[in-house]
Design a protein around this motif. Structure first.
Motif, PDB file in Angstrom:
ATOM      1  N   ALA A  93     -10.866  -5.184   3.390  1.00 42.15           N
ATOM      2  CA  ALA A  93      -9.915  -5.112   2.551  1.00 42.15           C
ATOM      3  C   ALA A  93     -10.014  -6.210   1.517  1.00 42.15           C
ATOM      4  CB  ALA A  93      -8.317  -5.141   3.188  1.00 42.15           C
ATOM      5  N   ILE A 118      -5.530   0.035   5.517  1.00 45.62           N
ATOM      6  CA  ILE A 118      -4.126   0.051   4.987  1.00 45.62           C
ATOM      7  C   ILE A 118      -3.001   0.054   6.299  1.00 45.62           C
ATOM      8  CG2 ILE A 118      -5.073   0.718   2.980  1.00 45.62           C
ATOM      9  CD1 ILE A 118      -3.628   3.490   3.333  1.00 45.62           C
ATOM     10  N   GLU A 131     -10.531   7.360   6.746  1.00 46.09           N
ATOM     11  CA  GLU A 131     -11.333   6.539   6.014  1.00 46.09           C
ATOM     12  C   GLU A 131     -10.607   5.222   5.345  1.00 46.09           C
ATOM     13  OE1 GLU A 131     -12.889   8.964   2.513  1.00 46.09           O
ATOM     14  OE2 GLU A 131     -13.551  10.459   3.909  1.00 46.09           O
ATOM     15  N   CYS A 132      -9.079   5.060   5.312  1.00 41.39           N
ATOM     16  CA  CYS A 132      -8.596   4.017   4.958  1.00 41.39           C
ATOM     17  C   CYS A 132      -7.793   3.420   6.123  1.00 41.39           C
ATOM     18  CB  CYS A 132      -7.404   4.586   3.724  1.00 41.39           C
ATOM     19  SG  CYS A 132      -8.253   5.467   2.456  1.00 41.39           S
ATOM     20  N   VAL A 178      -4.272   6.805  -2.663  1.00 37.56           N
ATOM     21  CA  VAL A 178      -4.064   5.851  -1.870  1.00 37.56           C
ATOM     22  C   VAL A 178      -3.856   4.727  -3.031  1.00 37.56           C
ATOM     23  CG1 VAL A 178      -4.910   3.778  -0.390  1.00 37.56           C
ATOM     24  CG2 VAL A 178      -5.191   6.294   0.039  1.00 37.56           C
ATOM     25  N   VAL A 223      -7.285  10.559   5.251  1.00 32.47           N
ATOM     26  CA  VAL A 223      -6.934   9.427   4.743  1.00 32.47           C
ATOM     27  C   VAL A 223      -6.868   8.278   5.755  1.00 32.47           C
ATOM     28  CG1 VAL A 223      -4.860   8.126   3.811  1.00 32.47           C
ATOM     29  CG2 VAL A 223      -5.773  10.195   2.647  1.00 32.47           C
ATOM     30  N   TYR A 233      -8.172   5.176  -3.905  1.00 26.91           N
ATOM     31  CA  TYR A 233      -8.764   6.200  -3.579  1.00 26.91           C
ATOM     32  C   TYR A 233      -8.176   7.368  -3.878  1.00 26.91           C
ATOM     33  CZ  TYR A 233     -11.071   3.309   0.131  1.00 26.91           C
ATOM     34  OH  TYR A 233     -11.649   2.268   0.601  1.00 26.91           O
ATOM     35  N   TYR A 261       0.738  -0.972  -0.091  1.00 31.35           N
ATOM     36  CA  TYR A 261       0.164  -0.081  -0.140  1.00 31.35           C
ATOM     37  C   TYR A 261       0.974   1.188   0.062  1.00 31.35           C
ATOM     38  CZ  TYR A 261      -4.033  -2.693   1.203  1.00 31.35           C
ATOM     39  OH  TYR A 261      -5.079  -3.701   1.002  1.00 31.35           O
TER      40      TYR A 261
END
Length: 100
Positions: free
Chosen positions: A97, A84, A80-81, A46, A77, A60, A21
């Protein structure tokens, strides 16, 4: 015809995200044939790498609304992510994921 040129790139969270990632900031210049004018924009992406030598897949993309001020966007980030990041590795996040 519109052309886009990447002027600058910077990676963020390199030690904090899981393998394969990436969180990158890009400064992009856009030009059109109809006009001599160009404009720049900042984007935070991302990206996921399918394997060690595989393709990079954008997951993203966030446009930086206030040029030069990406701190709020990097916080977004993180929120929302979460899946990762190495430290946020819950079972539900792992399952989410896998569905991407």
């Amino acid at each position: 015809m519109m052309t886009r040129e990447v002027l600058n790139v910077k990676e963020y969270f390199s030690d904090e995200v899981k393998n394969h990632y990436y969180v990158v900031w890009e400064l992009i210049e856009t030009n059109t044939d109809e006009s001599e004018d160009s404009f720049t924009e900042e984007i935070v992406k991302v990206i996921y790498e399918t394997s060690e030598s595989g393709s990079l897949i954008p997951m993203y993309s966030f446009i930086v609304e206030k040029p030069g001020h990406i701190e709020d966007l990097l916080t977004r980030v993180r929120e929302e992510c979460k899946f990762i990041f190495k430290q946020n590795n819950t079972r539900v996040e792992q399952e989410n994921a896998l569905t991407l």
